[in-house]
Scaffold this motif. Structure first.
Motif, PDB file in Angstrom:
ATOM      1  N   THR A 209       0.862  -1.177   0.000  1.00  0.00           N
ATOM      2  CA  THR A 209       0.000   0.000   0.000  1.00  0.00           C
ATOM      3  C   THR A 209       0.896   1.222   0.000  1.00  0.00           C
ATOM      4  O   THR A 209       1.860   1.267   0.755  1.00  0.00           O
ATOM      5  N   ASP A 210       0.570   2.182  -0.831  1.00  0.00           N
ATOM      6  CA  ASP A 210       1.441   3.356  -0.838  1.00  0.00           C
ATOM      7  C   ASP A 210       1.288   4.098   0.492  1.00  0.00           C
ATOM      8  O   ASP A 210       0.273   3.970   1.180  1.00  0.00           O
TER       9      ASP A 210
ATOM     10  N   ASN B 285       6.302   6.280  -3.872  1.00  0.00           N
ATOM     11  CA  ASN B 285       7.454   5.398  -4.062  1.00  0.00           C
ATOM     12  C   ASN B 285       7.800   4.605  -2.811  1.00  0.00           C
ATOM     13  O   ASN B 285       8.785   3.866  -2.801  1.00  0.00           O
ATOM     14  N   ILE B 286       7.030   4.797  -1.755  1.00  0.00           N
ATOM     15  CA  ILE B 286       7.248   4.043  -0.521  1.00  0.00           C
ATOM     16  C   ILE B 286       6.013   3.179  -0.308  1.00  0.00           C
ATOM     17  O   ILE B 286       4.915   3.695  -0.093  1.00  0.00           O
ATOM     18  N   LEU B 287       6.193   1.880  -0.409  1.00  0.00           N
ATOM     19  CA  LEU B 287       5.046   0.992  -0.247  1.00  0.00           C
ATOM     20  C   LEU B 287       5.178   0.244   1.072  1.00  0.00           C
ATOM     21  O   LEU B 287       6.282  -0.121   1.485  1.00  0.00           O
ATOM     22  N   VAL B 288       4.044   0.018   1.712  1.00  0.00           N
ATOM     23  CA  VAL B 288       4.038  -0.738   2.954  1.00  0.00           C
ATOM     24  C   VAL B 288       3.505  -2.129   2.644  1.00  0.00           C
ATOM     25  O   VAL B 288       2.381  -2.274   2.155  1.00  0.00           O
ATOM     26  N   ALA B 289       4.335  -3.145   2.894  1.00  0.00           N
ATOM     27  CA  ALA B 289       3.921  -4.524   2.628  1.00  0.00           C
ATOM     28  C   ALA B 289       2.983  -4.990   3.738  1.00  0.00           C
ATOM     29  O   ALA B 289       2.802  -4.310   4.758  1.00  0.00           O
TER      30      ALA B 289
ATOM     31  N   ASP C  99      10.697   2.693  -7.954  1.00  0.00           N
ATOM     32  CA  ASP C  99      11.079   3.777  -8.856  1.00  0.00           C
ATOM     33  C   ASP C  99      12.513   4.239  -8.605  1.00  0.00           C
ATOM     34  O   ASP C  99      12.771   5.133  -7.810  1.00  0.00           O
ATOM     35  N   TYR C 100      13.428   3.625  -9.344  1.00  0.00           N
ATOM     36  CA  TYR C 100      14.842   3.920  -9.132  1.00  0.00           C
ATOM     37  C   TYR C 100      15.418   4.844 -10.216  1.00  0.00           C
ATOM     38  O   TYR C 100      16.626   4.950 -10.353  1.00  0.00           O
ATOM     39  N   ASP C 101      14.554   5.513 -10.963  1.00  0.00           N
ATOM     40  CA  ASP C 101      15.031   6.385 -12.054  1.00  0.00           C
ATOM     41  C   ASP C 101      16.038   7.421 -11.579  1.00  0.00           C
ATOM     42  O   ASP C 101      16.996   7.735 -12.260  1.00  0.00           O
TER      43      ASP C 101
END
Lengths: 777, 280
Positions: free
Chosen positions: A139-140, A183-187, A196-198
């Motif tokens: 979840t973002d 770009n920070i997701l909580v498992a 997103d490592y661009d």
């Protein structure tokens, strides 16, 4: 993690090429069998949107699609829409750096496996690179906070996890570049994943240029491309940590500062670029929680600093919260008096006084309500739990300890008492006095005397009731009556109190929500209000600024206009000074010709302005005419086309020379007139702009003050409400607890009630009051 | 700095498309390899732009309302919404609703590379919000006036947002007078972030080379093209950067004008979320 090489280098050579748009990719992905080479993707199925075909999740630099391979593995496929320079080499370096991390040494498995495919997708007739990443179930951050913001412990734990991820990155010299909610997701297990490592920095990319500067609501306004390096995440890391700490400390801050449609947590770009007009900072910097305040102060202090100068986010930099270090606190301060003084019967008594207990009938009441018997120790337990003073009698109920031991007699006459006495005396005497001095009708005296006595009695009764002693005694009796009623049916009363507490909580929550919403809407109001002032200012100053910009050209025009007559006069003078005789030096120009000219009135070069020619009648020859100053055309005998042309050229060159020697600037007075006129205009436009700006600033200040004042008022009202609700709640809880030991207590209260009534009648009766009025005792 | 306001759901942008639906739009023009009626070229462009915007603003939960979009047609006795289907008759519609309500989704055949050097015919889904219509005159001045009132309301309600973008797609032959003053009036509306942006896509049968984002009117084939160029806003600096990154030559005076060329790429000029960056 791997980067597939092969095929021609599509990118990275510096030349820019046109990348497909998101819709181009969405169209290409309608046929995975044609647009992919990778077997997983080629035979996979692309997730579809309800209407528009392949479902995209887009950012500014790429669109991401979901493809599920035949083996069931789901991938996120990132297709680039802007030619970010050297994607291939960057991803190779990032892949190598992340691959080298020891998973065991990381706080949590935040890196996500990916593969860079140089020939990833065929679109617009060309191959373009893609990043193929295992789909992360999570979840973002924003959605996660929305869902869990009331769960203080979970939010705090997440703040710690985030801190640990930031530490992992710092320890390895890596920076993400675009830390933000998306770009920070909580498992599911509460650990974090970064995607997103661009824009990621790894040590191997040292010296390479940045491709992006991150999300506007997460980055320092001072961040530039030059900050691409290991420290570029620091501002955003502190910001996210602060936001989490704030929500964990006071979930109301989320309602106050986060907009449900907003692409930020609790602070956004305007709070960084213009902290002075921010409504969020005062809330955080003035928050009652010390730890939150401290961290807010730190982050606030980062606003003016260069990104590279910021410290890394570390646990040590943050003072530990009191609640998580209970042991340490016990060591530092002596054990709280409650624990020490509660005495034997209640080893399990709650440690913190006033802590809200459960909603159901508490355990201590089960089996006691309405059964009588061993109620006394239970009452004692409750008393200790409620935080009564150590050593207070176990048999005495709290209401009793608070009540006066006996009714205090009247003491100390006040003006009101004297007034009551005077009214009574005067009132009683008035009819008699009136009868003596005036001549009232018959039968007046008995009637008047009766009324006067009544009035006097009322004055005395009023005076007595207004005595503090009487009031406090009545309060006491009322309290006892209430207790007696409660004790008749403790279970019912408990339920009622429970309802009251709930209602109180609900009301408080509702009021808080309303004021939180208002605080949030104030931010929009301020933003829009300031914008309107700017629009208005721009409109007002636009004309003045434009004219101001035209001033140099205008000045030049005026100078030219002023110069023109001077130049004309100068030329005229020079030509006039040149006699036609001087033309004799020209070829083929004899004395006869000159004479013919002077005969025709042309004595100096100033006497004609040019020549013209006309076809002569019959002959093929053209006849020459001299144009005189009057505009008349004259023929000069003996001067044909050739000589006329020569003379015209002679005059022309004289004029040219005169023009060169003509004055370049107007005469002193003329010039200073022009200069002063321009200066006046400049001052006038300056004045218009300054006036408009001054007014705009006044408007801004007024708006800001109004909004800040209202914000301040709402916040302090909210705090007052909190204190008030807490007090009422504690009171209700206290009464609830006092229900314990109902039977004995009931008898005792009944006895006390009757004693108090008697006592009040005896000590504070009308007779006593009269005596007190007279004697003062 | 102007034109840097955030575009988000709390600060949405406004996109107004003005579509010439006059009789002259039925004239053919060469587009790519085939000849098409101008009206068809324009309606294709609108439908592609709407798809492009929808994809650009798509997130996990669906298309977000980063923009409110109006498609205004102008032709015979009529200036008003050109949406068809569920959105018919509506002016500014939140983008999420636009994305979910095309009038229909067409299946179009298209030759695409097969990856092995050849071409293969496939069908692709093409959402359609409006069909080509051609009828009567070209009341461009009225159309700009219509946009003017939409824009005026918008900036009043969103004073701090990114200024509205008006994209006029036409063959340029206005029949209700010189549209210049209407264009100037339209572009005089402003938010705190800058004035309204008016861009023009000129579809013409006059031939000549397609031109994208010119910085001078020299070389434009006819007076209509020059008029539309003059009406077009200068590209804000970050848009110039994107145009440059797409290979266009741009300068300080580059205008949002396109002659007989694709304009869908303009959607790529819009920054959502990140700060407007000067790309390289």
């Amino acid at each position: 993690m791997a980067v597939s090489r092969g095929g021609r280098p599509a990118t990275g050579t510096g030349g820019s090429r046109r990348f497909p748009t998101g819709a181009n990719y969405a169209e290409a992905l309608q046929h995975p069998e044609l647009c992919f080479r990778d077997p997983d993707l080629r035979d996979g199925s692309v997730r579809q949107s309800p209407v528009l075909g392949p479902k995209a999740i887009s950012g500014n630099f790429a669109s991401v699609f979901s493809v599920t391979a035949q083996d069931g593995q789901r991938y996120a496929l990132k297709c680039f829409t802007r030619d970010t320079s050297s994607i291939g080499t960057r991803y190779a370096a990032i892949s190598a750096a992340l691959g080298a991390l020891d998973p065991g040494a990381l706080s949590q498995p935040w890196p996500v496996r990916f593969e860079f495919l140089e020939q990833g997708v065929l679109a617009l007739g060309d191959w373009f690179p893609v990043v193929k990443m295992a789909w992360v179930q999570g979840t973002d951050l924003l959605t996660w906070i929305e869902r869990h913001r009331q769960d203080t412990a979970a939010v705090r734990a997440l703040a710690d996890r985030f801190l640990a991820v930031a530490r992992d990155l710092e320890d390895h010299g890596i920076a993400h570049g675009d830390l933000q909610h998306g770009n920070i997701l909580v498992a599911a297990d509460g650990t974090l994943r970064l995607v997103d490592y661009d824009g990621m920095y790894v040590p191997a990319l040292k010296g390479v240029a940045a491709t992006e500067n991150g999300h506007r609501n997460y980055q320092s306004p001072r961040r530039t491309a030059a900050d691409f390096g290991p420290a570029m995440d620091r501002f955003s890391a502190w910001l996210i940590h602060l936001s989490l700490v704030a929500v964990a400390t006071d979930a109301g801050l989320w309602t106050q500062l986060h907009d449900d449609q907003g692409e930020y947590l609790i602070l956004s770009e305007a709070d960084f670029t213009d902290p002075a007009t921010s409504l969020a900072w005062p809330l955080l910097l003035g928050h009652p929680d010390e730890r939150l305040r401290a961290e807010a102060e730190r982050v606030h202090g980062f606003l003016g600093q260069r990104c590279s100068a910021l410290p890394r986010l570390t646990a040590a930099a943050v003072p530990p919260p009191a609640s998580r270090t209970g042991q340490k606190r016990t060591k530092r301060s002596p054990a709280p008096p409650v624990a020490a003084g509660a005495g034997a019967p209640a080893p399990a008594a709650p440690r913190t006084p006033g802590t809200p207990t459960g909603r159901a009938i508490p355990a201590w009441m089960a089996g006691r309500v309405g059964t009588g018997g061993t109620a006394v120790p239970a009452a004692a337990t409750a008393t200790a739990g409620a935080g009564a003073a150590p050593g207070s009698s176990a048999t005495a109920g709290p209401a009793v300890t608070a009540a006066p031991a006996a009714v205090a007699p009247f003491a100390g006459r006040r003006p009101a008492d004297l007034l009551a006495a005077a009214t009574a005396v005067l009132g009683t005497a008035a009819p008699g006095v009136l009868t003596v001095t005036a001549a009232p009708p018959q039968g007046f005296l008995p009637l008047a005397q009766g009324a006067a006595l009544l009035a006097s009695a009322a004055a005395i009764g009023l005076g007595r009731r207004r005595r503090p002693e009487h009031r406090s005694a009545r309060r006491h009796v009322r309290g006892l009556r209430l207790r007696a009623r409660e004790l008749k049916d403790p279970a019912e009363v408990h339920r009622r109190l429970e309802q009251e507490i709930q209602k109180l909580d609900q009301t408080a929550a509702k009021e808080n929500q309303a004021s939180d919403k208002r605080i949030k809407s104030l931010q929009t109001e301020l933003r829009d209000g300031l914008a309107r002032i700017t629009v208005d200012l721009n409109r007002r100053t636009d004309r003045a600024r434009k004219r101001q910009a035209e001033l140099p050209a205008r000045e030049q025009r005026m100078i030219n206009d002023a110069l023109a007559p001077e130049i004309r006069a100068h030329i005229e003078k020079k030509l006039r000074q040149t006699s036609v005789h001087e033309a004799r030096s020209l070829p083929n120009m004899g004395a006869k010709t000159i004479k013919a000219l002077t005969d025709a009135g042309i004595r100096t070069a100033a006497d004609f302005t040019g020549v013209s020619f006309a076809q002569g009648p019959g002959t093929g020859q053209r006849a020459a005419y001299f144009v005189l100053r009057s505009g008349m055309h004259v023929r000069v005998p003996g001067i044909g086309e050739g000589r006329a042309t020569t003379l015209a050229g002679w005059r022309q060159s004289l004029e040219q020379r005169a023009r060169v020697s003509a004055p370049a600037t107007p005469s002193g007075p003329a010039l200073s007139r022009i200069r002063s006129e321009i200066a006046t205009l400049r001052a006038q436009y300056d004045g218009e702009v300054r006036q408009a700006e001054g007014k705009a600033q006044q408007d801004r200040d007024a708006l800001q003050k109004r909004v800040a004042d209202e914000r301040q008022r709402l916040t302090s009202e909210r705090q007052q409400r909190g204190v008030e609700a807490q007090r009422k709640r504690a009171d209700l809880l206290r009464r609830q607890k006092q229900l314990a030991g109902a039977q004995t207590e009931r008898a005792r209260v009944a006895g006390e009630l009757s004693a108090a009534r008697t006592d009040t009648r005896r000590t504070l009766g009308v007779g006593r009051y009269l005596r007190f009025l007279v004697t003062g005792r | 700095m102007p034109y840097t306001a955030e575009i988000s759901r709390t600060n949405p942008g406004c996109f107004i498309f003005l579509v010439d639906q006059s009789a002259s739009m039925s004239d053919p023009m060469v587009s790519g390899e085939r000849t098409q009626a101008r009206a068809e070229v324009v309606s294709d462009a609108i439908n592609r732009l709407l798809t492009e915007l929808s994809v650009k603003c798509a997130k996990e939960e669906g298309v977000r309302d980063y923009f409110h979009v109006a498609v205004i047609g102008y032709g015979h006795n009529h200036v008003g919404s050109a949406f068809q289907g569920a959105l018919a008759g509506r002016d500014l519609v939140p983008l999420g609703e636009v994305a979910n309500n095309p009038a229909r989704v067409e299946s179009r055949t298209k030759k695409v590379p097969d990856g092995a050097g050849g071409l293969v015919e496939t069908s692709v889904q093409f959402p359609v919000w409006m069909d080509p219509v051609t009828n009567g005159g070209t009341p461009m001045t009225r159309a700009l006036g219509y946009a003017d009132s939409l824009v005026a309301n918008w900036v009043e309600a969103h004073p701090s947002g990114f200024p509205p973008i008006v994209l006029n797609l036409t063959d340029g032959e206005s029949t209700d007078g010189d549209p210049t003053s209407a264009a100037i009036s339209l572009a005089s509306h402003a938010t705190a972030d800058g004035a309204v942006l008016l861009f023009n896509l000129h579809v013409s049968g006059s031939g000549g080379t397609p031109v994208t984002f010119p910085d001078t009117e020299e070389g434009l084939p006819d007076t209509y093209a020059r008029l539309l160029f003059q009406m077009s806003s200068v590209l804000p600096s970050h848009m110039r950067s994107y145009a440059a990154s797409q290979g266009h030559r741009v300068g300080e005076t580059t205008r949002g004008f396109v002659y007989n060329a694709d304009i869908t790429s303009i959607v790529e000029f819009l920054d959502i979320g990140t700060r407007a960056t000067e790309l390289r």
